[in-house]
Design an enzyme around this catalytic site. Structure first.
Site, PDB file in Angstrom:
ATOM      1  N   HIS A   1       0.841  -1.193   0.000  1.00  0.00           N
ATOM      2  CA  HIS A   1       0.000   0.000   0.000  1.00  0.00           C
ATOM      3  C   HIS A   1       0.869   1.233   0.000  1.00  0.00           C
ATOM      4  O   HIS A   1       1.929   1.242   0.619  1.00  0.00           O
ATOM      5  CB  HIS A   1      -0.929   0.024   1.222  1.00  0.00           C
ATOM      6  CG  HIS A   1      -2.101   0.908   1.013  1.00  0.00           C
ATOM      7  ND1 HIS A   1      -2.062   2.254   1.260  1.00  0.00           N
ATOM      8  CD2 HIS A   1      -3.329   0.633   0.519  1.00  0.00           C
ATOM      9  CE1 HIS A   1      -3.234   2.770   0.939  1.00  0.00           C
ATOM     10  NE2 HIS A   1      -4.016   1.821   0.480  1.00  0.00           N
TER      11      HIS A   1
ATOM     12  N   ASP B   1      -7.957  -5.554  -0.563  1.00  0.00           N
ATOM     13  CA  ASP B   1      -8.383  -6.412  -1.677  1.00  0.00           C
ATOM     14  C   ASP B   1      -8.088  -7.890  -1.448  1.00  0.00           C
ATOM     15  O   ASP B   1      -8.692  -8.737  -2.102  1.00  0.00           O
ATOM     16  CB  ASP B   1      -7.696  -5.959  -2.970  1.00  0.00           C
ATOM     17  CG  ASP B   1      -8.280  -4.655  -3.482  1.00  0.00           C
ATOM     18  OD1 ASP B   1      -9.510  -4.517  -3.433  1.00  0.00           O
ATOM     19  OD2 ASP B   1      -7.513  -3.782  -3.915  1.00  0.00           O
TER      20      ASP B   1
END
Ligand code: ACO
Length: 371
Positions: free
Chosen positions: A257, A308
Site C-alpha cells: 500500500h 483487496d
C-alpha cells in the site's frame, strides 16, 4: 522544478471526510473498526455526506430515498442488450452505464445543492441496480426489481441472485460495503476531485473515478487475487507459486500500500469474514490458501495484505462471480466519491499541477520534405 513519482507524500488538498494517521483509518473521526462492527452501510453513507451520524428518522429517510430510486428506466436496461455483452468487462459496462445515467437526469447540469443531493441519491441507489442488472442480462436473465422492505446490502444480493439472502450474507456484505466506502485521497477519489474541480457535473466525476478504480493497482486487484488463488488451486501449492512469482519480479495482488506501513486496518475484518464464510460454505480451502499466501509473501517482503486480499475469498463465498468484485467496490466507494465531490464543490479551486519537463531542448521546426 522537480517532480515526485506518483505524487508520493504530496498533500494535495484538505478534507474532513476520512483520515489515515499512523495506520488508523477514520471516517469523519470514527475509527473504521468501530464502524465495521456497529454501523450499517446506509449510516456510513449519511456520515460521509453530512459529516455526522444520522438520527433514526434521518436514517429511515435515507433508506427510503435509496430504495425508492433504485429502479432503472426500461430504455436503460435495453441499452445493456446493445453491448457486445460476452466481451465486456462489468467495470467497463458500469463506467458506460453511469455516464448514461447522466443522460437520463434532466438536472444533471444543475449545480444547485438540491440538484446535487438528488444526483447523489440517484447514483448511490442506481449503481447497485446497474451492477446486478448487467450481471443478469449478460446471462440472458431478466433483471430483478428492488424490494422496498430490504436494506441496501440485502437489495444488492437479492437483485443479483433473485433469492432472498440469508442474514449472515447480508451482514457480511454490509460490512464489506462499510469497509470500502472511503479512503482519503486514493487514486479514484483524486480522479473524481480533479474532474469536478473544473466544475464538471457529478456524473462525469463518478464516471472518471470508475475508470481509475478499474485498474489492477487499485480496485481491480480484488479480481486478480481470486484469479491467483484459482491458479494456485490448493494450499500446498501456495509457497512455490509465490516464490516463483517473486523470482520473476512479479507483483502479488492484494499486498502493499502507498500509505500504510504496518498494515491495512480493513484487512483483519475481511480475514475474519473470509474465515467464517468459507467455513460456512464448506470451502475452507480459499481461506487456508489465502493464509498460506500471506505467510509465504510476508516472509519475503515486508508488505502486509491490503483491503483487496481477503475481500476476494469473502465475495467468492457469497457466490459472487469474480469479475463483479471490482464493480462491488465501486458500489461502496461511490459513497466516498460523492462525499469528496460535494466537498470539492464547497470550496473549489481548479486542480492543475505542473510537470517536470524531461524532453529535448528548444528545436527548430524542419519541413516534412527535409526530415
Ligand atoms: N508484490 C510484490 N512487490 C511489491 C508489491 C506487491 N504487491 N507491492 C509493492 N512491491 C514492491 C515493488 O516491486 C517495489 O519494489 P522495488 O523497490 O524493489 O522496485 C516496492 O515494493 C515499492 O512498490 P511500488 O509499486 O513503487 O509502491 P507504490 O506505493 O507505488 O504502490 C501499490 C502501491 C500499487 C498498492 C503496490 O503495493 C502494488 O502494486 N500492490 C499490488 C496491487 C494491489 O494490491 N493494489 C490494491 C491496493 S489497495 C487499493 O487500491 C484498494
Amino acid at each position: 522544478m522537480t517532480s515526485t513519482r506518483g505524487l508520493e507524500g504530496v498533500v494535495a488538498t484538505q478534507s474532513s471526510i476520512s483520515s489515515i494517521i499512523d495506520d488508523t483509518l477514520t471516517y469523519v473521526g470514527y475509527n473504521i473498526d468501530e464502524l465495521a462492527d456497529n454501523a450499517s452501510f446506509e449510516e456510513v453513507i449519511y456520515l460521509l455526506w453530512h459529516k455526522r451520524l444520522p438520527k433514526m428518522d434521518e436514517l429511515t429517510e435515507l433508506k427510503q430515498q435509496l430504495t425508492a430510486n433504485m429502479s432503472l428506466p426500461q430504455e436503460f436496461l435495453n441499452h445493456f442488450k446493445t453491448y457486445p455483452i460476452d466481451k465486456v468487462h462489468p467495470m467497463s459496462a458500469l463506467r458506460s452505464a453511469v455516464s448514461l445515467l447522466g443522460l437520463y437526469d434532466d438536472k444533471s447540469e444543475d449545480m444547485s445543492d438540491e440538484a446535487n443531493y438528488a444526483k447523489a441519491i440517484n447514483l448511490q441507489a442506481k449503481i447497485a441496480t446497474i451492477v446486478t442488472a448487467f450481471a443478469r442480462v449478460r446471462k440472458g436473465l431478466e433483471p430483478v426489481a428492488p424490494r422496498a422492505d430490504l436494506g441496501y446490502a440485502a437489495n444488492f444480493l437479492y437483485m443479483l441472485s433473485g433469492k432472498e439472502p440469508e442474514e449472515i450474507e447480508i451482514e457480511a456484505f454490509d460490512k464489506a460495503l462499510v469497509l470500502h466506502a472511503d479512503h482519503e485521497l486514493n487514486a479514484s477519489t483524486f480522479t473524481a476531485r480533479v474532474c469536478v474541480a473544473t466544475l464538471s457535473d457529478m456524473y462525469s466525476g463518478v464516471t472518471s473515478a470508475i475508470g481509475a478504480l478499474k485498474g489492477p493497482l487499485h480496485g481491480g486487484a480484488n479480481e486478480q487475487v481470486m484469479k491467483m488463488l484459482s491458479e494456485i488451486g490448493s494450499e500446498e501449492n501456495a509457497e512455490a507459486y509465490i516464490q516463483e512469482k517473486l523470482a520473476n519480479k512479479e507483483k502479488i495482488m492484494g499486498f502493499g500500500h502507498r500509505v500504510y506501513r504496518q498494515g491495512d486496518p480493513r484487512a483483519k475484518h475481511l480475514r475474519e469474514m473470509s474465515k467464517q464464510l468459507t467455513k460456512l460454505r464448506g470451502e475452507e480451502k480459499w481461506y487456508n490458501m489465502s493464509i498460506r499466501v500471506e505467510a509465504a509473501f510476508t516472509a519475503q517482503k515486508n508488505l502486509p495484505p491490503n483491503v483487496d486480499f481477503y475481500s476476494a475469498s469473502v465475495y467468492h463465498s457469497l457466490g459472487i462471480e469474480h469479475d463483479l468484485f471490482t464493480p462491488i467496490f465501486a458500489v461502496s466507494r461511490v459513497s466516498g466519491w460523492i462525499a469528496h465531490i460535494l466537498e470539492q464543490y464547497e470550496n473549489n479551486r481548479l486542480i492543475r499541477p505542473r510537470a517536470e519537463y524531461t524532453g529535448p531542448g528548444m528545436q527548430k521546426y524542419i519541413p516534412i520534405e527535409d526530415r
